[in-house]
Motif scaffolding. Structure first.
Motif, PDB file in Angstrom:
ATOM      1  N   LYS A  92      13.591   1.802  12.302  1.00  0.00           N
ATOM      2  CA  LYS A  92      13.020   0.563  11.721  1.00  0.00           C
ATOM      3  C   LYS A  92      12.783  -0.474  12.806  1.00  0.00           C
ATOM      4  N   ILE A  93      13.593  -0.438  13.840  1.00  0.00           N
ATOM      5  CA  ILE A  93      13.342  -1.369  14.955  1.00  0.00           C
ATOM      6  C   ILE A  93      11.976  -1.025  15.557  1.00  0.00           C
ATOM      7  N   LEU A  94      11.716   0.261  15.701  1.00  0.00           N
ATOM      8  CA  LEU A  94      10.470   0.693  16.350  1.00  0.00           C
ATOM      9  C   LEU A  94       9.220   0.247  15.588  1.00  0.00           C
TER      10      LEU A  94
ATOM     11  N   ALA B 213       8.642  -2.774  20.828  1.00  0.00           N
ATOM     12  CA  ALA B 213       9.949  -2.646  20.171  1.00  0.00           C
ATOM     13  C   ALA B 213      10.788  -1.538  20.806  1.00  0.00           C
ATOM     14  N   ARG B 214      10.119  -0.605  21.462  1.00  0.00           N
ATOM     15  CA  ARG B 214      10.855   0.478  22.132  1.00  0.00           C
ATOM     16  C   ARG B 214      11.838  -0.082  23.154  1.00  0.00           C
ATOM     17  N   GLN B 215      11.495  -1.231  23.733  1.00  0.00           N
ATOM     18  CA  GLN B 215      12.385  -1.845  24.728  1.00  0.00           C
ATOM     19  C   GLN B 215      13.719  -2.255  24.094  1.00  0.00           C
ATOM     20  N   ILE B 216      13.671  -2.686  22.840  1.00  0.00           N
ATOM     21  CA  ILE B 216      14.915  -3.107  22.163  1.00  0.00           C
ATOM     22  C   ILE B 216      15.798  -1.886  21.907  1.00  0.00           C
ATOM     23  N   VAL B 217      15.184  -0.793  21.441  1.00  0.00           N
ATOM     24  CA  VAL B 217      15.980   0.427  21.205  1.00  0.00           C
ATOM     25  C   VAL B 217      16.528   0.946  22.533  1.00  0.00           C
ATOM     26  N   ALA B 218      15.694   0.929  23.578  1.00  0.00           N
ATOM     27  CA  ALA B 218      16.167   1.402  24.896  1.00  0.00           C
ATOM     28  C   ALA B 218      17.322   0.536  25.386  1.00  0.00           C
ATOM     29  N   MET B 219      17.231  -0.761  25.146  1.00  0.00           N
ATOM     30  CA  MET B 219      18.311  -1.674  25.551  1.00  0.00           C
ATOM     31  C   MET B 219      19.610  -1.333  24.822  1.00  0.00           C
ATOM     32  N   LEU B 220      19.508  -1.118  23.520  1.00  0.00           N
ATOM     33  CA  LEU B 220      20.711  -0.821  22.738  1.00  0.00           C
ATOM     34  C   LEU B 220      21.318   0.506  23.173  1.00  0.00           C
ATOM     35  N   LEU B 221      20.468   1.496  23.440  1.00  0.00           N
ATOM     36  CA  LEU B 221      20.990   2.799  23.872  1.00  0.00           C
ATOM     37  C   LEU B 221      21.592   2.706  25.269  1.00  0.00           C
TER      38      LEU B 221
END
Ligand code: FDA
Length: 384
Positions: free
Chosen positions: A43-45, A109-117
């Motif tokens: 959903k973030i993506l 938004a991929r940057q936010i998921v990459a940051m969290l991972l």
């Protein structure tokens, strides 16, 4: 039940679950995140049109709906929008304010998921996708059964989100599991959702700035006519307050004294078509829909007053909503009365936490829901 032992198993690797895992990992906890999807953060993506409206500068308790409006205060105060912005800045993710305090990635938004991972990896969080959880039980510890093996943990965090967009894998898992552990769940309904009209006018695609009102709640943003009814930010916002059978009032000319405007034009442009005059202030197709043919001079002042009232206070009673398929979030969820607002732990079931959208806390449109996910996830992770 046997199985690998962790301090914490977070069920659901979305916004709230990943944040919770990061904070618990930072505190030295052995953390496992289990998600049934093939990747985390879906959903973030898709959020914010692929740019993720990750928070709002104006995030504050008043921007959230809940049976207990005070519940969200503690988490929002302990992990604020500024804490999340600092995290985004540390990862050198460029962002901008679009409007009304809404912060978006400049890139993706991929940057936010990459940051969290990356944050998960830095503190040794074990993230596993494609796991279907078939049972959660509690004796001394929690035992989780999945189609790919069993796990044990002292704490379990339910972070599987709400019911919106079932096509993307949304489930009622958190609600069902909470109920099985004896926790109450408030009534759930689609929110931040387009509304349908009984006789939708043929104005699909027309958009304008309005004030939408339901009872005492108002939002000033854009409204969009759709094939089936109304959408756009003003309508999505007001949909969270609307209930079946209730009427909405929509001011189509929020910046204008419509009556004075029309009478002024009657004097200054008596030969102009009413439709042409209206098209000065609303989109042309809407102007055509609102007014019959004829010139300004042909209109009596009292008819212009009546039209002005209609423009300032257009009353509609929606037939319904577009449902979970189109809803951005779910209103309602695990009853906040069951949870500690400091730790998100169930009062009746020690070690069981519920965070994010699964809880009966729902934000306005504009980054508020992610902020609730970050804040509630962080406080749970800080406590486990
Ligand atoms: P979230 O839904 O993020 O994560 C739940 C996770 O649990 C998912 O990874 C899912 O796969 C997993 N899961 C579900 N059922 C499971 C099961 N049975 N077993 C195992 N795992 C399971 N908000 C905002 O603030 N700004 C925005 O720009 C947007 N934009 C937006 C666009 C669209 C199209 C939608 C649908 C929603 C938004 N939102 C939003 C809302 C926002 O996405 C939402 O509030 C948060 O993602 C909620 O975070 P959670 O972590 O609680 O759930």
């Amino acid at each position: 039940m046997s199985g690998a032992l962790f301090d914490v198993v977070v069920v659901g690797g979305g916004a709230a679950g990943l944040m919770c895992a990061i904070r618990a990992g930072q505190r030295g906890r052995r953390v496992l995140v289990l998600d049934h999807a093939e990747k985390v953060g879906k959903k973030i993506l898709i959020s914010g049109g692929g740019r993720c409206n990750f928070t709002n500068l104006e995030a504050r308790p008043e921007a959230y709906l809940s049976a207990n409006p005070h519940f969200c205060k503690s988490a929002l105060a302990r992990y604020t929008q500024h804490d999340f912005i600092a995290l985004v800045d540390r990862h050198r993710i460029a962002w901008h304010e679009k409007t009304l305090g809404q912060l978006f990635c400049d890139g993706s938004a991929r940057q936010i998921v990459a940051m969290l991972l990356a944050e998960c990896a830095a503190v040794g969080v074990d993230v596993r996708v494609g796991h279907r959880i078939t049972a959660i039980e509690k004796a001394n510890r929690f035992s989780l059964r999945t189609d790919k093996g069993d796990f044990r943990a002292s704490a379990v965090v339910l972070a599987t989100g709400g019911l919106s967009i079932p096509k993307m894998g949304a489930t009622g898992f958190a609600h069902d599991t909470a109920r099985r552990f004896g926790l109450a769940v408030t009534e759930t309904r689609p929110a931040l959702v387009p509304l349908t009209l009984p006789n939708a006018p043929d104005l699909s695609g027309v958009s304008l700035d309005v004030v939408a009102r339901c009872g005492r709640t108002t939002f000033r943003e854009a409204m969009l006519f759709t094939h089936r009814g109304l959408s756009g930010p003003a309508i999505l916002q007001i949909s969270s307050y609307w209930r079946e059978g209730r009427e909405l009032s929509i001011d189509l000319l929020p910046d204008l004294d419509a009556s004075a405007f029309l009478k002024d034009r009657k004097r200054s442009r008596p030969k102009a078509e009413l439709r042409t005059v209206l098209a000065e202030v609303v989109p042309q197709r809407l102007a055509q829909h609102l007014a019959a043919e004829g010139t300004m001079a042909e209109r009596r002042d009292k008819d212009l007053d009546a039209l002005a009232r209609r423009l300032k206070d257009w009353r509609v009673t929606p037939a319904g909503t577009e449902g979970y398929a189109k809803a951005e979030v779910t209103l309602g969820g695990v009853d906040t009365a069951e949870l500690s607002s400091r730790t998100m732990e169930a009062k009746k079931v020690s070690g069981l936490h519920v965070i994010g959208e699964a809880v009966d806390v729902t934000g306005w449109l504009g980054g508020y829901n992610f902020q609730w996910a970050w804040s509630s996830g962080w406080v749970a992770g800080d406590a486990i």
